[in-house]
Write a protein that holds these residues in place. Structure first.
Motif, short mmCIF file in Angstrom:
data_model
loop_
_atom_site.label_atom_id
_atom_site.label_comp_id
_atom_site.label_asym_id
_atom_site.label_seq_id
_atom_site.Cartn_x
_atom_site.Cartn_y
_atom_site.Cartn_z
N ASP B 80 -70.91 -34.93 10.42
CA ASP B 80 -70.11 -33.92 11.47
C ASP B 80 -70.24 -34.44 13.01
OD1 ASP B 80 -69.21 -32.05 9.95
OD2 ASP B 80 -70.98 -30.49 10.47
N PRO B 110 -59.44 -38.82 5.63
CA PRO B 110 -58.41 -39.26 6.42
C PRO B 110 -58.81 -38.74 7.67
CG PRO B 110 -58.16 -37.08 4.90
CD PRO B 110 -59.47 -37.72 4.49
N GLY B 111 -58.58 -39.86 8.49
CA GLY B 111 -59.00 -39.74 10.09
C GLY B 111 -60.35 -39.98 10.32
N ALA B 113 -62.60 -37.68 9.57
CA ALA B 113 -62.84 -36.47 10.08
C ALA B 113 -63.30 -35.42 9.01
CB ALA B 113 -61.62 -36.13 11.07
N THR B 114 -64.58 -34.94 9.40
CA THR B 114 -64.90 -33.81 8.52
C THR B 114 -64.26 -32.32 8.97
OG1 THR B 114 -66.71 -33.30 10.05
CG2 THR B 114 -67.27 -34.61 8.25
N GLY B 115 -63.34 -32.46 9.99
CA GLY B 115 -62.55 -31.52 10.44
C GLY B 115 -61.06 -31.81 9.85
N ALA B 116 -60.77 -32.41 8.86
CA ALA B 116 -59.44 -32.57 8.47
C ALA B 116 -59.39 -31.79 7.16
CB ALA B 116 -59.04 -33.97 8.41
N TYR B 117 -58.17 -31.13 6.88
CA TYR B 117 -58.08 -30.84 5.39
C TYR B 117 -58.13 -32.12 4.57
CZ TYR B 117 -55.72 -26.30 7.28
OH TYR B 117 -55.38 -25.23 7.66
N SER B 118 -58.40 -31.85 3.41
CA SER B 118 -58.51 -32.85 2.30
C SER B 118 -57.51 -32.72 1.41
CB SER B 118 -59.75 -33.26 1.84
OG SER B 118 -60.04 -32.04 0.72
N HIS B 119 -57.28 -33.87 0.52
CA HIS B 119 -56.50 -33.44 -0.81
C HIS B 119 -56.92 -32.23 -1.50
CE1 HIS B 119 -55.74 -34.21 -5.03
NE2 HIS B 119 -54.84 -35.12 -4.67
N SER B 120 -56.00 -31.35 -1.88
CA SER B 120 -56.31 -30.29 -2.28
C SER B 120 -57.42 -30.00 -3.45
CB SER B 120 -55.04 -29.41 -3.14
OG SER B 120 -54.09 -29.48 -2.24
N CYS B 339 -57.94 -26.68 0.94
CA CYS B 339 -59.18 -27.45 0.36
C CYS B 339 -60.18 -26.79 0.52
CB CYS B 339 -59.01 -28.72 1.02
SG CYS B 339 -59.48 -28.59 2.64
N ASN B 341 -64.09 -26.21 1.86
CA ASN B 341 -64.82 -27.12 3.03
C ASN B 341 -65.30 -28.38 2.91
OD1 ASN B 341 -67.93 -26.90 3.66
ND2 ASN B 341 -67.53 -25.15 2.20
N ILE B 342 -65.30 -29.27 3.82
CA ILE B 342 -65.51 -30.72 3.78
C ILE B 342 -67.23 -30.78 3.62
CG2 ILE B 342 -65.35 -32.80 4.57
CD1 ILE B 342 -62.71 -31.64 3.61
#
Lengths: 509, 509
Positions: B80, B110-111, B113-120, B339, B341-342
């Protein structure tokens, strides 16, 4: 009579038909193709006419390189690993106010643990903070008991649809174009989507006459319209509603007995200098309407704003104007899933209560003995300056990107594009030649989907066809985010421009 | 004809009747009363006959003082707030393997980043890790493309119900007693709960004859039974299924064309030394049934296990035995919510791939020149020892608590309690006197709910009445978690014992 057992227990034909009916364009065919191309690129670099896939299909800023807000992440890390709070090194690694905030938040949690389920509506102390943030934003009271913390805005929208929709005879008024979460959720819950069209010619204006017309038509078909969805700032359209327009919308809902479902997740993303976000709650209260006068649900998310913390799946809905018995049902629904994730809850509280600063007066006596202001000094949280510069940097850059892309779209043959006053998207209209429309028909695709797939295969740029959001029949659009980092924008524009020219040359009537 | 507009837009009568029908005992009336009493205690300490509310109603270990696993939280904090990875102090604050793991995970996102949406379905790299963990557990291959990462197990269960249930003519076979998520989800999606009873006399045995009987009865009523829910280890019943029994269940599903929905969230919580958890996937594969032979969904969660990370809302479902077309529909459903939560996704990967150790041989030459083993040396992750001792400490303590509470319940007049072989609960049966049942009827409560509310008001101990889980009519139970910290157990037992004696004295026939 015993019912027959199917040969294979689960076939497409034996699935819930509501599921089959549901569509979700933002992650639809175009994304599957993009993922496939990305795999091809990894396996065989140089095999495609572009070097990378540029995802302009979804509001997912951190996937494209946007950095998270430092203060938010400091607090999250300290809350998740509170052992750090006892270590001497921590003071040099973290800001004083992030440490203080983490301690406050930990005190608000059962067992001081981000690993514990919370109250079904979310941790009370965090709801207090959010309510205070709403009050500061609106200038009207907010009650923490009206807040339901959710894993992003989507589960809140699903919950409202589940509560309101009894059958296909129940309808929900939704803007067209709309974010497809609404059409998907209405389909999943078996209701009827009642379309109202935004007026592209007036910058995606929301006309009350159109609402009245569509409501009347739906009622004549025997549909009980239960709610009006308004997305402000607009998605995919980017318009920011004027206060007077919002008042009209509130009166329309009040007069017609509709729940107002206000998607306000882009409230921090306003770029037009002459526009300002007003929450519908503020509008209602400023009109003198209290909790008894109008049922209103406002959705907020940590995924949008300047911070763009999509992966955290945090958000809340503020639910006002329902009877206690109905509220009990909301609570029960929230309880069935126990609670939303705690990191998302914490982030929702941080977003609504970021680091603060205020100006203090430094007083002194002038030579003639009078008490005078000597200076204004800035007093506040240690993180404020870095927080402000991160936020301001992102918002200013988004505004620049929006303008650059808007201008570029408007420079293309047959393309017109309204301004992105807010949100994260542009939704240009393309006048496609008849020959292109015919080619699309032959490929069994909507014409804008045909265009978008061609664009992707030629340039690696992923946009979502307008048909996924709904549009006036016979018009064609696509949604393009303004989120690629600024250094990528010139290349995107040049690729788009080249592609568009080639496409038009190929299909010009 | 235009439909009429209700006077108030939203009343109980105008809500979706499926919502009204849904019940969720774990957070029902008893919890509302407990929350009210807690507020009273805070406002007026000493005003009640107890000093604190002891929540034994819900499997929420960290809220009762259980500490999170250090390694897991180190990795979460580093992911994080990756700025920490560049700081020299970090090496003294974090273990080497948590740093390494965080770097690996960041590279998978992606990026970064835990703040990015991931693959569904969840981040591919994390699904690879989970699949490897499943393979190591089962000894059979697992495909990352079969995994759908979810916000806890509940959303996965809802998704399956939504997919399978078309109308009230579709039924789902569920154990009674059951975790009320199942009855709630079936009610919300408008299906029919088809009960099969676990046999309390044989330690909550699952008899195939009972499954056959209930299936036949349901089919005679015109119900298409679509799936069988099995909770193993059992909730609220704590039994761990024997391998032979699992094989029978698999054959039953295969023969009858049912989807097997395997709730395996307590797979790490097995206390009986003669019992072992076997996943249904392993059982199926060991019987020679492959992906084409049986549709199977296994649910796993980060909320349970020794780690009890409930607030993180992480989990996954492993979906096998469905056609590609049906799978596409699962993917679409996952996409509508973007998605999970990461942090929950990361935690799910950590749970399925914790720190490891292995024994290496140190070889040398003996004096007579022969190559011999000189020593076994432990090689592995820096965190392994602390991880193992934390995990082992929690699991051993849970086993002790389960036994102590079981013995205490069995010592009460008219109470019999099966062993908790696994999971986190005891589900004692109470023979309530007729007078108590009559008093409950007069108070319009189920007899065990009446008992539980009295227990709460007298002692502060919160348990869930058996009627919330379902039970053989005329029998009464309650579910009590084994989660209060060990130093609290003696007081709970003495309060329970005193209360029970008083209650029985008051109502004895």
């Amino acid at each position: 009579m015993a019912s027959k057992r199917p040969a294979s227990p689960v076939t497409i034909e034996s699935l819930n038909p509501k599921v089959l009916k549901c569509e979700y364009a933002v992650r639809g065919e175009i994304v599957s193709v993009a993922q496939k191309l990305q795999q091809d690129l990894q396996a065989n670099p140089g095999s495609l006419p572009f070097e990378e896939i540029l995802y302009c299909n979804i509001g997912n800023p951190q996937s494209l390189g946007q950095k998270p807000i430092t203060f938010f992440r400091e607090v999250l890390a300290l809350c998740d690993h509170p052992c750090l709070l006892g270590k001497k090194e921590t003071c040099s690694l973290f800001s004083a106010d992030s440490i203080k905030r983490a301690l406050t938040i930990l005190d608000q949690m059962p067992g001081r643990a981000t690993g514990a389920y919370s109250h079904s509506q979310g941790i009370k102390g965090l709801r207090d903070t959010i309510a205070a943030g709403i009050e500061a934003r609106d200038g009207f009271p907010a009650d923490p008991n009206d807040l339901f913390l959710t894993d992003g805005a989507s589960p809140g929208v699903h919950m409202m649809m589940q509560l309101l929709i009894r059958s296909e005879n129940d309808g929900i008024l939704c803007p067209i174009p709309q974010y497809p979460l609404y059409s998907a959720s209405i389909a999943l819950h078996g209701g009827t989507l009642v379309r109202y069209y935004l007026d592209e010619a007036t910058g995606w204006g929301l006309e009350i006459s159109e609402l009245n017309k569509q409501l009347e038509t739906a009622r004549q078909k025997g549909i009980t319209v239960r709610a009006l969805v308004v997305i402000n700032p607009g998605n995919p359209t980017g318009q920011v509603l004027a206060e007077e327009n919002q008042r009209q919308i509130v009166d329309f809902c009040k007069k017609e007995g509709l729940v107002l479902l206000a998607d306000e997740v882009y409230q921090e993303n306003v770029y037009a200098p002459d526009k300002k976000f007003n929450s519908f709650k503020k509008i209602c209260r400023s009109m003198g309407y209290g909790d008894k006068d109008i049922p209103l649900v406002s959705f907020q998310s940590v995924s949008k704003g300047y911070h763009g913390e999509c992966g955290k799946r945090g958000g809340y809905m503020e639910v006002t104007g329902f009877s206690p018995e109905v509220r009990d049902q909301f609570y029960k629904m929230a309880s069935v899933n126990l609670c939303s994730n705690i990191s998302g809850q914490i982030l929702a509280s941080l977003v609504m209560s970021p680091p603060k600063v205020y100006l203090a007066l430094s007083l002194g006596y002038a030579s003639h003995g009078e008490l005078v202001t000597q200076a204004y000094i800035q007093v506040g949280d240690e993180s404020y300056d870095s927080y402000f510069s991160e936020r301001d940097g992102i918002l200013k850059s988004l505004a620049r990107r929006a303008k650059t892309l808007e201008d570029a779209f408007n420079g293309l043959e047959g393309v017109t594009c309204n301004k992105a006053e807010g949100a994260m998207y542009l939704f240009p209209r393309i006048q496609l030649p008849k020959k292109a429309i015919k080619a699309a028909e032959e490929a069994k695709k909507a014409a804008d989907a045909y265009y978008a797939i061609r664009l992707l295969k030629d340039t690696g740029v992923v946009v979502v066809p307008g048909s996924g959001f709904g549009q006036v029949p016979g018009t064609w659009h696509f949604r393009c985010t303004i989120l690629p980092q600024e250094d990528k924008i010139p290349a995107i524009i040049s690729q788009l421009t080249d592609f568009h020219k080639k496409f038009m040359d190929e299909y010009r009537d």
